[in-house]
Design a protein around this motif. Structure first.
Motif, mmCIF file in Angstrom:
data_model
loop_
_atom_site.group_PDB
_atom_site.id
_atom_site.type_symbol
_atom_site.label_atom_id
_atom_site.label_comp_id
_atom_site.label_asym_id
_atom_site.label_seq_id
_atom_site.Cartn_x
_atom_site.Cartn_y
_atom_site.Cartn_z
ATOM 1 N N GLY A 157 10.208 -5.916 -4.326
ATOM 2 C CA GLY A 157 10.257 -7.330 -3.966
ATOM 3 C C GLY A 157 9.582 -7.613 -2.636
ATOM 4 N N ALA A 158 9.645 -6.652 -1.707
ATOM 5 C CA ALA A 158 8.960 -6.806 -0.423
ATOM 6 C C ALA A 158 7.461 -6.616 -0.596
ATOM 7 C CB ALA A 158 9.510 -5.801 0.586
ATOM 8 N N ALA A 159 7.060 -5.618 -1.362
ATOM 9 C CA ALA A 159 5.638 -5.351 -1.585
ATOM 10 C C ALA A 159 4.948 -6.542 -2.238
ATOM 11 C CB ALA A 159 5.470 -4.114 -2.454
ATOM 12 N N ASN A 160 5.648 -7.220 -3.121
ATOM 13 C CA ASN A 160 5.067 -8.364 -3.830
ATOM 14 C C ASN A 160 4.885 -9.593 -2.944
ATOM 15 O OD1 ASN A 160 4.724 -7.082 -6.270
ATOM 16 N ND2 ASN A 160 6.730 -7.697 -7.066
ATOM 17 N N ARG A 161 5.493 -9.578 -1.746
ATOM 18 C CA ARG A 161 5.303 -10.679 -0.782
ATOM 19 C C ARG A 161 4.502 -10.198 0.444
ATOM 20 N NH1 ARG A 161 8.933 -15.275 -0.948
ATOM 21 N NH2 ARG A 161 9.755 -15.440 -3.063
ATOM 22 N N SER A 173 5.455 -15.219 -11.421
ATOM 23 C CA SER A 173 6.903 -15.120 -11.253
ATOM 24 C C SER A 173 7.336 -13.681 -11.026
ATOM 25 C CB SER A 173 7.621 -15.717 -12.464
ATOM 26 O OG SER A 173 7.513 -17.129 -12.477
ATOM 27 N N LEU A 174 6.697 -12.734 -11.721
ATOM 28 C CA LEU A 174 6.995 -11.324 -11.503
ATOM 29 C C LEU A 174 6.657 -10.913 -10.074
ATOM 30 C CD1 LEU A 174 5.685 -9.878 -14.878
ATOM 31 C CD2 LEU A 174 8.031 -9.642 -14.033
ATOM 32 N N ARG A 175 5.594 -11.478 -9.531
ATOM 33 C CA ARG A 175 5.249 -11.183 -8.141
ATOM 34 C C ARG A 175 6.194 -11.887 -7.179
ATOM 35 N NH1 ARG A 175 3.531 -13.315 -3.686
ATOM 36 N NH2 ARG A 175 3.520 -15.395 -4.630
ATOM 37 N N PHE A 176 6.403 -13.167 -7.399
ATOM 38 C CA PHE A 176 7.114 -14.018 -6.454
ATOM 39 C C PHE A 176 8.605 -13.711 -6.398
ATOM 40 C CE2 PHE A 176 9.183 -18.119 -5.399
ATOM 41 C CZ PHE A 176 8.559 -18.393 -4.186
ATOM 42 N N ASN A 177 9.205 -13.407 -7.528
ATOM 43 C CA ASN A 177 10.661 -13.293 -7.603
ATOM 44 C C ASN A 177 11.068 -12.305 -8.685
ATOM 45 O OD1 ASN A 177 12.622 -14.383 -5.988
ATOM 46 N ND2 ASN A 177 12.587 -16.412 -6.909
ATOM 47 N N LYS A 186 -3.111 -9.532 -8.951
ATOM 48 C CA LYS A 186 -3.484 -8.217 -9.454
ATOM 49 C C LYS A 186 -2.623 -7.144 -8.789
ATOM 50 C CE LYS A 186 -6.922 -9.877 -11.881
ATOM 51 N NZ LYS A 186 -6.831 -9.951 -13.353
ATOM 52 N N MET A 187 -2.142 -6.222 -9.606
ATOM 53 C CA MET A 187 -1.391 -5.058 -9.125
ATOM 54 C C MET A 187 -0.082 -5.440 -8.441
ATOM 55 S SD MET A 187 -4.422 -2.481 -7.871
ATOM 56 C CE MET A 187 -3.296 -1.101 -7.730
ATOM 57 N N HIS A 188 0.574 -6.512 -8.913
ATOM 58 C CA HIS A 188 1.937 -6.748 -8.437
ATOM 59 C C HIS A 188 2.837 -5.652 -8.991
ATOM 60 C CE1 HIS A 188 3.587 -8.071 -12.288
ATOM 61 N NE2 HIS A 188 2.534 -8.847 -12.463
ATOM 62 N N LEU A 189 4.001 -5.503 -8.394
ATOM 63 C CA LEU A 189 4.910 -4.425 -8.774
ATOM 64 C C LEU A 189 6.148 -4.954 -9.483
ATOM 65 C CD1 LEU A 189 4.611 -2.257 -5.529
ATOM 66 C CD2 LEU A 189 3.276 -2.116 -7.644
ATOM 67 N N GLY A 190 5.995 -6.050 -10.214
ATOM 68 C CA GLY A 190 7.123 -6.608 -10.946
ATOM 69 C C GLY A 190 7.665 -5.665 -12.007
ATOM 70 N N PHE A 191 6.818 -4.774 -12.517
ATOM 71 C CA PHE A 191 7.246 -3.756 -13.477
ATOM 72 C C PHE A 191 7.041 -2.355 -12.911
ATOM 73 C CE2 PHE A 191 6.422 -7.174 -16.715
ATOM 74 C CZ PHE A 191 7.720 -7.238 -17.199
ATOM 75 N N GLY A 192 7.055 -2.220 -11.583
ATOM 76 C CA GLY A 192 6.826 -0.919 -10.978
ATOM 77 C C GLY A 192 5.358 -0.536 -11.068
ATOM 78 N N GLY A 193 5.090 0.769 -11.130
ATOM 79 C CA GLY A 193 3.716 1.237 -11.212
ATOM 80 C C GLY A 193 3.659 2.743 -11.331
ATOM 81 N N GLY A 194 2.439 3.270 -11.417
ATOM 82 C CA GLY A 194 2.266 4.707 -11.547
ATOM 83 C C GLY A 194 2.757 5.212 -12.890
ATOM 84 N N VAL A 195 3.119 6.494 -12.944
ATOM 85 C CA VAL A 195 3.543 7.090 -14.217
ATOM 86 C C VAL A 195 4.848 6.488 -14.714
ATOM 87 C CG1 VAL A 195 2.369 9.280 -13.755
ATOM 88 C CG2 VAL A 195 4.767 9.011 -13.090
ATOM 89 N N GLU A 207 0.828 -1.207 0.000
ATOM 90 C CA GLU A 207 0.000 0.000 0.000
ATOM 91 C C GLU A 207 0.863 1.258 0.000
ATOM 92 O OE1 GLU A 207 -3.726 1.949 2.555
ATOM 93 O OE2 GLU A 207 -2.415 0.441 3.485
ATOM 94 N N ASP A 208 1.916 1.279 0.807
ATOM 95 C CA ASP A 208 2.780 2.457 0.900
ATOM 96 C C ASP A 208 3.547 2.688 -0.392
ATOM 97 O OD1 ASP A 208 1.949 2.781 3.533
ATOM 98 O OD2 ASP A 208 3.644 1.626 4.341
ATOM 99 N N ILE A 209 4.054 1.609 -0.990
ATOM 100 C CA ILE A 209 4.838 1.755 -2.212
ATOM 101 C C ILE A 209 3.941 2.153 -3.375
ATOM 102 C CG2 ILE A 209 6.261 0.501 -3.893
ATOM 103 C CD1 ILE A 209 7.451 -1.038 -1.530
ATOM 104 N N LEU A 210 2.761 1.562 -3.466
ATOM 105 C CA LEU A 210 1.836 1.948 -4.532
ATOM 106 C C LEU A 210 1.458 3.419 -4.393
ATOM 107 C CD1 LEU A 210 0.250 0.985 -6.989
ATOM 108 C CD2 LEU A 210 -1.651 0.421 -5.454
ATOM 109 N N HIS A 211 1.248 3.888 -3.174
ATOM 110 C CA HIS A 211 0.956 5.307 -2.956
ATOM 111 C C HIS A 211 2.115 6.175 -3.427
ATOM 112 C CE1 HIS A 211 -0.420 9.024 -1.072
ATOM 113 N NE2 HIS A 211 0.777 9.125 -0.511
#
Length: 388
Positions: free
Chosen positions: A303-307, A267-271, A325-334, A43-47
């Motif tokens: 990597g922490a956010a995805n776990r 895999s993008l989420r897990f590792n 849904k909404m894993h951060l394997g490719f980052g996020g936002g703009v 939640e914090d990283i997505l924000h």
């Protein structure tokens, strides 16, 4: 006393126990070793990723930034300049339909798999994954093939940090300078002789009469080669590692290759190979009882956010049917990775070919050597042996 050192070989080998302590006990943590705050909850990283006005990329997005890169690339700018760069680069990338990489991917896989025939064991990273990645990038940018080894070696050096000095050494900086000079020479050559390639499209991309500056093209190409070789090659290695460690998942993909896209997302989420990136605060932020000051650097641990069990139930279980849904394997936002569609497509076709040729494999080494990097995580060597 708890410490979090992103330069530690122990963190490279297995960051997830430390990530859990961060999430549960220190969700806003000051790392003395890194000299920045560390955020670990989804939640914090997505924000942070969606609040670019406060969490700025303009001073660089790498934990250890290269001189002259901040403010001149897609990942190290904020809107509105970022939007201009992204629109121009996106226009260039859409000129080449993603389907154009499928045939070269198949050809590259076939060639490198043929070289592995008759070998009971091989290094997935250096004998296959890295070679396929370099082939695809050289195809997209129409690069001279005689530079392949130099380009790969310098790209790998660029993402590394020295675990002892905790900074970029002269060797890492020299690799960046070499790649920047290489990209500059390519830009000049392609301006004289444009072709049907991604680099030429960067040069000619235009919106309302505005084009990318030569320096922007040069640094974009430098970054894309670095990130392309490390991120894609690194993720291919991580995907192979996941499948070696989870044979039931691998056998499911062999039996039904249509499951590969879902396995890619898990895999993008897990590792994910993209573990940690940086932002700089433009104003004070109070979070979890801590006050982060304007000007402070903040490390976003994807990597922490995805776990994070607050977002993903049973997060340490590898489940290719999860559809995260909404894993951060490719980052996020703009600043979400612009090459994510290309990376997904390439990975899908590379592994469809690889699993058909090598349906059963296991890894030789229990302990792996990891790329020493404050941003990325992937095995330097992944020796596999055929069969169960």
């Amino acid at each position: 006393m708890f410490r979090f050192d992103p330069y530690s070989p122990a963190i490279d080998a297995d960051p997830f126990p430390a990530y859990k302590v961060l999430r549960d006990e220190h969700p806003c943590f000051w790392s003395e070793e890194a000299g920045m705050w560390v955020l670990s909850r989804h939640e914090d990283i997505l924000h942070a990723l969606t609040n670019w006005r406060t969490y700025s990329s303009a001073k660089g997005n790498l934990v250890d930034e290269f001189p002259g890169r901040a403010g001149a690339t897609l990942g190290s700018t904020d809107p509105p300049r970022h939007d201009r760069l992204r629109a121009l680069i996106q226009q260039a990338m859409t000129k080449r339909a993603l389907d154009h990489v499928i045939a070269p991917a198949h050809a590259s896989c076939a060639a490198h798999l043929a070289a592995l025939e008759g070998r009971d064991s091989f290094d997935f990273v250096n004998d296959f994954g890295s070679k396929v990645t370099v082939d695809l990038l050289f195809y997209l940018f129409a690069l001279p093939p005689d530079n392949a080894d130099q380009v790969r070696d310098n790209a790998v050096l660029m993402v590394q940090t020295d675990p002892v000095t905790r900074q970029k050494t002269e060797a890492h900086l020299a690799a960046f300078r070499w790649m920047a000079d290489f990209a500059a020479s390519l830009v000049e050559e392609r301006k004289r002789n444009p072709g049907d390639d991604l680099l030429s499209s960067f040069i000619t991309a235009e919106i309302e009469g505005e084009k990318l500056l030569d320096k922007e093209v040069q640094l974009t190409v430098t970054t894309l080669i670095m990130a392309g070789i490390e991120s894609l090659s690194g993720f291919l290695g991580m995907f192979a590692l996941n499948l070696a460690d989870h044979p039931e998942a691998r056998r499911a993909l062999v039996a039904d290759p249509s499951l590969i896209p879902d396995a890619i997302e898990e895999s993008l989420r897990f590792n994910t190979s993209a573990q940690r990136f940086k932002r700089t605060l433009t104003q004070d932020v109070e979070l979890h009882g801590q006050v982060m000051k304007a000007g402070d650097a903040v490390m976003l641990c994807y990597g922490a956010a995805n776990r994070d069990e607050r977002k993903f139930p049973d997060p340490d279980r590898y489940d290719i049917a999860r559809k995260p849904k909404m894993h951060l394997g490719f980052g996020g936002g703009v600043h979400a990775c612009l090459g994510s569609m290309l990376a997904r497509l390439a990975t899908q076709h590379v592994f469809a070919a690889f699993l058909q040729a090598v349906p059963e494999f296991s890894r030789v080494d229990r302990d792996l050597a990891w790329v020493p990097s404050s941003n990325f995580r992937s095995p330097q060597v992944l020796r596999l042996t055929r069969g169960r």
